[in-house]
Design a protein around this motif. Sequence first.
Motif, PDB file in Angstrom:
ATOM      1  N   VAL A  32       1.199  -0.804  -0.374  1.00 45.24           N
ATOM      2  CA  VAL A  32       0.286  -0.579  -0.485  1.00 45.24           C
ATOM      3  C   VAL A  32       0.849   0.637   0.382  1.00 45.24           C
ATOM      4  N   ARG A  33       0.787   1.837  -1.047  1.00 44.24           N
ATOM      5  CA  ARG A  33       2.066   3.201  -1.386  1.00 44.24           C
ATOM      6  C   ARG A  33       0.838   4.165  -0.337  1.00 44.24           C
ATOM      7  N   PHE A  34       1.315   5.108   0.377  1.00 50.13           N
ATOM      8  CA  PHE A  34       1.126   6.259   0.434  1.00 50.13           C
ATOM      9  C   PHE A  34       2.050   7.223  -0.251  1.00 50.13           C
ATOM     10  N   SER A  35       1.170   8.852  -1.036  1.00 53.13           N
ATOM     11  CA  SER A  35       2.039   9.868  -0.863  1.00 53.13           C
ATOM     12  C   SER A  35       1.715  10.833   0.356  1.00 53.13           C
ATOM     13  N   ALA A  36       2.209  11.086   1.386  1.00 53.22           N
ATOM     14  CA  ALA A  36       2.025  12.540   2.527  1.00 53.22           C
ATOM     15  C   ALA A  36       2.842  13.544   1.597  1.00 53.22           C
ATOM     16  N   PRO A  37       2.747  14.305   1.506  1.00 50.99           N
ATOM     17  CA  PRO A  37       3.467  16.083   1.273  1.00 50.99           C
ATOM     18  C   PRO A  37       3.931  15.965   2.704  1.00 50.99           C
ATOM     19  N   PRO A  38       5.207  17.266   3.027  1.00 50.19           N
ATOM     20  CA  PRO A  38       5.670  17.974   3.899  1.00 50.19           C
ATOM     21  C   PRO A  38       5.047  18.507   5.151  1.00 50.19           C
ATOM     22  N   TRP A  39       3.607  17.548   5.268  1.00 50.74           N
ATOM     23  CA  TRP A  39       3.098  18.199   6.063  1.00 50.74           C
ATOM     24  C   TRP A  39       2.253  17.534   7.848  1.00 50.74           C
ATOM     25  N   GLY A  41       0.245  17.231   9.597  1.00 49.92           N
ATOM     26  CA  GLY A  41      -1.219  16.179   9.813  1.00 49.92           C
ATOM     27  C   GLY A  41      -1.065  15.651   8.951  1.00 49.92           C
ATOM     28  N   VAL A  42      -1.219  15.471   7.620  1.00 53.31           N
ATOM     29  CA  VAL A  42      -1.290  13.994   6.764  1.00 53.31           C
ATOM     30  C   VAL A  42      -0.253  13.428   6.584  1.00 53.31           C
ATOM     31  N   THR A  43       1.468  13.376   7.496  1.00 48.17           N
ATOM     32  CA  THR A  43       2.006  12.830   7.786  1.00 48.17           C
ATOM     33  C   THR A  43       1.599  12.231   9.368  1.00 48.17           C
ATOM     34  N   MET A  44       1.009  12.747  10.441  1.00 49.04           N
ATOM     35  CA  MET A  44       0.043  12.088  11.305  1.00 49.04           C
ATOM     36  C   MET A  44      -0.616  10.848  10.741  1.00 49.04           C
ATOM     37  N   LYS A  45      -1.934  10.844   9.936  1.00 49.79           N
ATOM     38  CA  LYS A  45      -2.753  10.335   9.683  1.00 49.79           C
ATOM     39  C   LYS A  45      -2.094   9.047   8.669  1.00 49.79           C
ATOM     40  N   THR A  46      -1.529   9.193   7.640  1.00 50.57           N
ATOM     41  CA  THR A  46      -0.931   8.496   7.584  1.00 50.57           C
ATOM     42  C   THR A  46      -0.313   6.806   8.331  1.00 50.57           C
ATOM     43  N   SER A  50      -1.097   3.316   8.239  1.00 45.85           N
ATOM     44  CA  SER A  50       0.364   2.609   8.144  1.00 45.85           C
ATOM     45  C   SER A  50       0.556   1.621   9.413  1.00 45.85           C
ATOM     46  N   GLN A  51       0.469   1.922  10.399  1.00 44.26           N
ATOM     47  CA  GLN A  51       0.334   0.591  11.786  1.00 44.26           C
ATOM     48  C   GLN A  51      -0.499  -0.030  11.710  1.00 44.26           C
ATOM     49  N   ALA A  59       1.879  -4.430   4.119  1.00 47.80           N
ATOM     50  CA  ALA A  59       2.994  -4.626   3.870  1.00 47.80           C
ATOM     51  C   ALA A  59       2.960  -2.394   3.395  1.00 47.80           C
ATOM     52  N   PRO A  60       2.626  -1.465   4.071  1.00 47.13           N
ATOM     53  CA  PRO A  60       2.707   0.127   4.179  1.00 47.13           C
ATOM     54  C   PRO A  60       4.172   0.663   3.722  1.00 47.13           C
ATOM     55  N   SER A  61       4.269   1.864   2.860  1.00 49.37           N
ATOM     56  CA  SER A  61       5.471   1.528   2.771  1.00 49.37           C
ATOM     57  C   SER A  61       4.731   4.163   2.468  1.00 49.37           C
ATOM     58  N   THR A  62       5.655   4.659   2.849  1.00 51.14           N
ATOM     59  CA  THR A  62       4.845   6.860   2.491  1.00 51.14           C
ATOM     60  C   THR A  62       6.387   7.241   1.695  1.00 51.14           C
ATOM     61  N   LYS A  63       5.792   7.517   0.441  1.00 51.51           N
ATOM     62  CA  LYS A  63       6.190   8.801  -0.036  1.00 51.51           C
ATOM     63  C   LYS A  63       6.492   9.776   0.090  1.00 51.51           C
ATOM     64  N   GLN A  64       7.406  10.580   0.053  1.00 49.49           N
ATOM     65  CA  GLN A  64       7.291  12.197   0.312  1.00 49.49           C
ATOM     66  C   GLN A  64       6.866  13.509  -0.397  1.00 49.49           C
ATOM     67  N   LEU A  65       5.797  13.869  -1.158  1.00 49.31           N
ATOM     68  CA  LEU A  65       5.938  14.132  -2.955  1.00 49.31           C
ATOM     69  C   LEU A  65       4.336  15.243  -1.950  1.00 49.31           C
ATOM     70  N   GLY A  66       5.154  16.408  -2.481  1.00 54.64           N
ATOM     71  CA  GLY A  66       4.245  17.408  -2.753  1.00 54.64           C
ATOM     72  C   GLY A  66       2.968  16.867  -3.599  1.00 54.64           C
ATOM     73  N   ALA A  67       1.832  18.408  -3.266  1.00 49.31           N
ATOM     74  CA  ALA A  67       0.555  17.269  -3.655  1.00 49.31           C
ATOM     75  C   ALA A  67       1.009  17.497  -5.463  1.00 49.31           C
ATOM     76  N   GLN A  68       1.653  18.213  -6.597  1.00 45.72           N
ATOM     77  CA  GLN A  68       1.034  18.241  -7.691  1.00 45.72           C
ATOM     78  C   GLN A  68       1.571  17.032  -8.358  1.00 45.72           C
ATOM     79  N   ILE A  69       2.929  16.485  -8.028  1.00 42.69           N
ATOM     80  CA  ILE A  69       3.862  15.215  -8.640  1.00 42.69           C
ATOM     81  C   ILE A  69       3.103  13.728  -7.859  1.00 42.69           C
ATOM     82  N   THR A  70       1.891  14.328  -6.448  1.00 45.32           N
ATOM     83  CA  THR A  70       1.130  13.475  -6.073  1.00 45.32           C
ATOM     84  C   THR A  70       0.029  12.746  -7.027  1.00 45.32           C
TER      85      THR A  70
END
Length: 319
Positions: A32-39, A41-46, A50-51, A59-70
Amino acid sequence: MSQPWIKTVGAVVCLAPLAWSASVLAQEDPAVRFSAPPWPGVTMKTEIASQLLDALGYAPSTKQLGAQITYEALNLGEIDAYLAAWLPAQQGMYDTVDAKGHLVDLGNNVDGARMGFAVPRYVAEAGVTSARDIDKPEFAERFHREMFSIEPGSATSDILNGAVDNDTYGMGDWELNEATTPAMLGAVDSATQNDEWILFYGWTPHWMNIEYDIVYLDDPDNLFGPGGGRSDVRTLLSKPFADEHPNVARLLDQMVFTADDQSQLILDFSYKEQEAPDVALAWMRDNAGKVKRYLDGVTTRDGEPAWPVVQQAFDLSKS
């Protein structure tokens, strides 16, 4: 706003929450591939999502991407899930990808989100309760005709520069002071420490709503969008992922936070600088009833009911 896909899946799930068999779940790709911009609030929800998914065998993972790229990554199927589609601020990006039919919108995941002009409470008590008040001569001078906001180039910057250009709320002769979020909040902190007047861009959820006694001004001209700045923060999935992972989609669909919930998460993670996994675990232990509701009708990848597994994994209260 519900999408047809959501209504259909929701109806099936309500009738038979464990309808997908263990064999079907076992054939899922566990990633499960998440995108989480460096904010924060979304860091904590994600992190919470993920937990939970990890405990259920994914098997969750997170990439730190800006909104437009997401949005483009969702369009290309390179990202599966995004918990920070803030609308209407991201409406243009959302509409571009949604028009291609590659998004599944699970709806709002934060109740009470909003953005707009904010002032310390003592300023509101002095008579500034609407954006139409700010340029009244007796108030504008106390603000020094200066408004504080966040990063140039952001969607907020576009909104506020447009307000100055169009003389919205009489702001044509105001100075827009744009800086980083920490710099803006530093100005807010200094002003409130000294009972000085300040007009700034605020939003909730954020730790500023806990640390400072602030009031959001009415926005009768809907400068910050319909509803006077009241916003949705949507959960988006790529359509192929949603089609292939109804169990994960159900969990993410049911993960809804209040603005106060998320503000507290942001305070502990961003302001108090605690580690994200620790903040997430502490929040789940303090909010076991909400976690249980998130897991209603959700299973592990082995097809077992999710709540008992998560309850044991994180030592959550039985209440």
